[in-house]
Motif scaffolding. Structure first.
Motif, PDB file in Angstrom:
ATOM      1  N   LYS A   1       0.222   4.498  -2.364  1.00 44.24           N
ATOM      2  CA  LYS A   1      -0.909   4.106  -3.200  1.00 44.24           C
ATOM      3  C   LYS A   1      -2.151   4.921  -2.832  1.00 44.24           C
ATOM      4  O   LYS A   1      -2.286   5.415  -1.709  1.00 44.24           O
ATOM      5  CB  LYS A   1      -1.229   2.620  -3.018  1.00 44.24           C
ATOM      6  CG  LYS A   1      -0.106   1.671  -3.405  1.00 44.24           C
ATOM      7  CD  LYS A   1       0.217   1.750  -4.882  1.00 44.24           C
ATOM      8  CE  LYS A   1       1.252   0.679  -5.256  1.00 44.24           C
ATOM      9  NZ  LYS A   1       1.614   0.759  -6.687  1.00 44.24           N
TER      10      LYS A   1
ATOM     11  N   GLU B   1      -7.095   9.770   5.487  1.00 43.18           N
ATOM     12  CA  GLU B   1      -8.455   9.429   5.060  1.00 43.18           C
ATOM     13  C   GLU B   1      -9.394  10.510   5.567  1.00 43.18           C
ATOM     14  O   GLU B   1      -9.307  10.946   6.712  1.00 43.18           O
ATOM     15  CB  GLU B   1      -8.886   8.068   5.605  1.00 43.18           C
ATOM     16  CG  GLU B   1     -10.306   7.706   5.181  1.00 43.18           C
ATOM     17  CD  GLU B   1     -10.670   6.264   5.496  1.00 43.18           C
ATOM     18  OE1 GLU B   1     -11.786   5.847   5.111  1.00 43.18           O
ATOM     19  OE2 GLU B   1      -9.861   5.553   6.106  1.00 43.18           O
TER      20      GLU B   1
ATOM     21  N   VAL C   1      -6.519   7.512   1.295  1.00 42.30           N
ATOM     22  CA  VAL C   1      -7.830   6.932   1.000  1.00 42.30           C
ATOM     23  C   VAL C   1      -8.740   8.025   0.460  1.00 42.30           C
ATOM     24  O   VAL C   1      -8.847   9.110   1.031  1.00 42.30           O
ATOM     25  CB  VAL C   1      -8.479   6.322   2.261  1.00 42.30           C
ATOM     26  CG1 VAL C   1      -9.876   5.785   1.934  1.00 42.30           C
ATOM     27  CG2 VAL C   1      -7.610   5.207   2.825  1.00 42.30           C
TER      28      VAL C   1
ATOM     29  N   LEU D   1       0.803  -1.223   0.000  1.00 46.13           N
ATOM     30  CA  LEU D   1       0.000   0.000   0.000  1.00 46.13           C
ATOM     31  C   LEU D   1       0.836   1.274   0.000  1.00 46.13           C
ATOM     32  O   LEU D   1       0.278   2.371  -0.101  1.00 46.13           O
ATOM     33  CB  LEU D   1      -0.941   0.013   1.210  1.00 46.13           C
ATOM     34  CG  LEU D   1      -2.073  -1.010   1.183  1.00 46.13           C
ATOM     35  CD1 LEU D   1      -2.827  -1.008   2.508  1.00 46.13           C
ATOM     36  CD2 LEU D   1      -3.044  -0.731   0.025  1.00 46.13           C
TER      37      LEU D   1
ATOM     38  N   ILE E   1      -5.894   4.398  -2.072  1.00 43.98           N
ATOM     39  CA  ILE E   1      -6.863   3.386  -1.662  1.00 43.98           C
ATOM     40  C   ILE E   1      -8.253   3.965  -1.906  1.00 43.98           C
ATOM     41  O   ILE E   1      -8.554   5.070  -1.466  1.00 43.98           O
ATOM     42  CB  ILE E   1      -6.687   3.038  -0.170  1.00 43.98           C
ATOM     43  CG1 ILE E   1      -5.270   2.510   0.088  1.00 43.98           C
ATOM     44  CG2 ILE E   1      -7.744   2.028   0.287  1.00 43.98           C
ATOM     45  CD1 ILE E   1      -4.895   2.504   1.564  1.00 43.98           C
TER      46      ILE E   1
ATOM     47  N   GLY F   1      -5.580  -0.289  -3.717  1.00 46.37           N
ATOM     48  CA  GLY F   1      -6.243  -1.075  -2.684  1.00 46.37           C
ATOM     49  C   GLY F   1      -7.621  -0.511  -2.456  1.00 46.37           C
ATOM     50  O   GLY F   1      -8.005   0.510  -3.045  1.00 46.37           O
TER      51      GLY F   1
ATOM     52  N   GLU G   1      -9.884   0.118  -9.882  1.00 52.47           N
ATOM     53  CA  GLU G   1      -8.620  -0.575 -10.135  1.00 52.47           C
ATOM     54  C   GLU G   1      -8.110  -0.272 -11.540  1.00 52.47           C
ATOM     55  O   GLU G   1      -6.903  -0.131 -11.765  1.00 52.47           O
ATOM     56  CB  GLU G   1      -8.784  -2.074  -9.920  1.00 52.47           C
ATOM     57  CG  GLU G   1      -7.486  -2.851 -10.063  1.00 52.47           C
ATOM     58  CD  GLU G   1      -7.601  -4.299  -9.634  1.00 52.47           C
ATOM     59  OE1 GLU G   1      -6.653  -5.058  -9.881  1.00 52.47           O
ATOM     60  OE2 GLU G   1      -8.638  -4.674  -9.047  1.00 52.47           O
TER      61      GLU G   1
ATOM     62  N   SER H   1     -12.195   3.916  -1.308  1.00 46.57           N
ATOM     63  CA  SER H   1     -13.255   3.437  -0.422  1.00 46.57           C
ATOM     64  C   SER H   1     -14.534   3.319  -1.230  1.00 46.57           C
ATOM     65  O   SER H   1     -15.093   4.317  -1.683  1.00 46.57           O
ATOM     66  CB  SER H   1     -13.436   4.421   0.737  1.00 46.57           C
ATOM     67  OG  SER H   1     -14.475   3.997   1.594  1.00 46.57           O
TER      68      SER H   1
ATOM     69  N   ALA I   1      -6.068   2.411  -8.787  1.00 40.61           N
ATOM     70  CA  ALA I   1      -6.195   2.231  -7.338  1.00 40.61           C
ATOM     71  C   ALA I   1      -5.246   1.140  -6.864  1.00 40.61           C
ATOM     72  O   ALA I   1      -5.062   0.126  -7.547  1.00 40.61           O
ATOM     73  CB  ALA I   1      -7.631   1.874  -6.970  1.00 40.61           C
TER      74      ALA I   1
ATOM     75  N   ARG J   1     -11.100   0.007   0.468  1.00 37.10           N
ATOM     76  CA  ARG J   1     -11.699  -0.035   1.802  1.00 37.10           C
ATOM     77  C   ARG J   1     -13.194  -0.229   1.580  1.00 37.10           C
ATOM     78  O   ARG J   1     -13.836   0.561   0.875  1.00 37.10           O
ATOM     79  CB  ARG J   1     -11.425   1.257   2.570  1.00 37.10           C
ATOM     80  CG  ARG J   1     -12.120   1.295   3.943  1.00 37.10           C
ATOM     81  CD  ARG J   1     -11.604   2.460   4.756  1.00 37.10           C
ATOM     82  NE  ARG J   1     -12.454   2.705   5.922  1.00 37.10           N
ATOM     83  CZ  ARG J   1     -12.021   2.893   7.152  1.00 37.10           C
ATOM     84  NH1 ARG J   1     -10.721   2.852   7.414  1.00 37.10           N
ATOM     85  NH2 ARG J   1     -12.863   3.135   8.143  1.00 37.10           N
TER      86      ARG J   1
END
Length: 224
Positions: free
Chosen positions: A11, A183, A204, A8, A13, A45, A39, A15, A43, A47
């Motif tokens: 990156k 986040e 995030v 991560l 992420i 990752g 993705e 949500s 992205a 959440r």
């Protein structure tokens, strides 16, 4: 557990959640599809909220999944992944990391340390959702592998605070021995760049990517 943090690093992420209870997107399959679409855009990752969403997404991606369970109960302040059943369910569904609220206030289940230990017993990393430096330090002492600024603005002591909370991010990065994830309130490329400039491990963004209702509201507001 360090492997997922390595994956991560630097990156974005995404949500994938539907915040409005009226939203037609509030099904595991659709939320998983939105994550898959993110993705394609790069992205690193995801959440997601709910065991069923983790189950729907896990076979569709090799990227890290951060799982949570939101459970609002009258009379309790903490609502993000608050029970051992939540933790066990997310681990069984294939989450690579579990986010657990670690703010001050009452909890309907065990304390943070117990929940973190349960996740670690399955080899799953733990993110602490915090709003202050003191909460972050306590969470790290109780077993958090990473802290996130998720709860800034949602607790009594931080109401009205700027989001993203860049000043807090700088303080956390200078004070803690664990990675810090930004986040909350990440809406622009400038927010992402500034987060990393402050020392964030990852960032995030949710509503700016997966909430067409809120995106539309922002655009409509420009009409006047």
């Amino acid at each position: 557990m360090s492997a997922v943090l390595d994956r991560l690093a630097r990156k974005l992420i995404v949500s994938s959640q539907a915040m409005d209870p009226r939203s037609p997107l509030r099904t595991p399959e659709i939320l998983a599809l939105m994550a898959q679409a993110a993705e394609l855009g790069g992205a690193g990752g995801f959440r997601v909220n709910g065991v069923d969403v983790v189950k729907a997404l896990r076979p569709k991606t090799d990227l890290p999944i951060i799982g949570i369970v939101k459970d609002w109960r009258e009379g309790f302040d903490n609502y993000i992944t608050t029970t051992l059943e939540d933790v066990e369910g997310l681990c069984a569904a294939g989450a690579d990391m579990i986010a657990i609220q670690a703010t001050e206030g009452t909890r309907p289940g065990p304390d943070f340390a117990v929940l973190a230990a349960a996740a670690h017993a399955h080899g799953v990393a733990v993110m602490a959702d915090i709003a202050t430096l003191d909460e972050a330090a306590s969470a790290v002492a109780a077993g958090a592998d990473v802290v996130a600024t998720t709860m800034v603005g949602y607790t009594p002591s931080t109401q009205g605070a700027a989001r993203p909370p860049f000043d807090l991010v700088r303080t956390l990065c200078a004070s803690l021995i664990c990675p810090v994830i930004v986040e909350g309130g990440v809406w622009t490329p400038e927010h992402v760049a500034e987060s990393f400039a402050c020392g964030a491990h990852a960032v995030v963004s949710g509503s700016a990517v997966t909430a067409p209702d809120l995106i539309t509201q922002r655009l409509v507001a420009a009409i006047g």
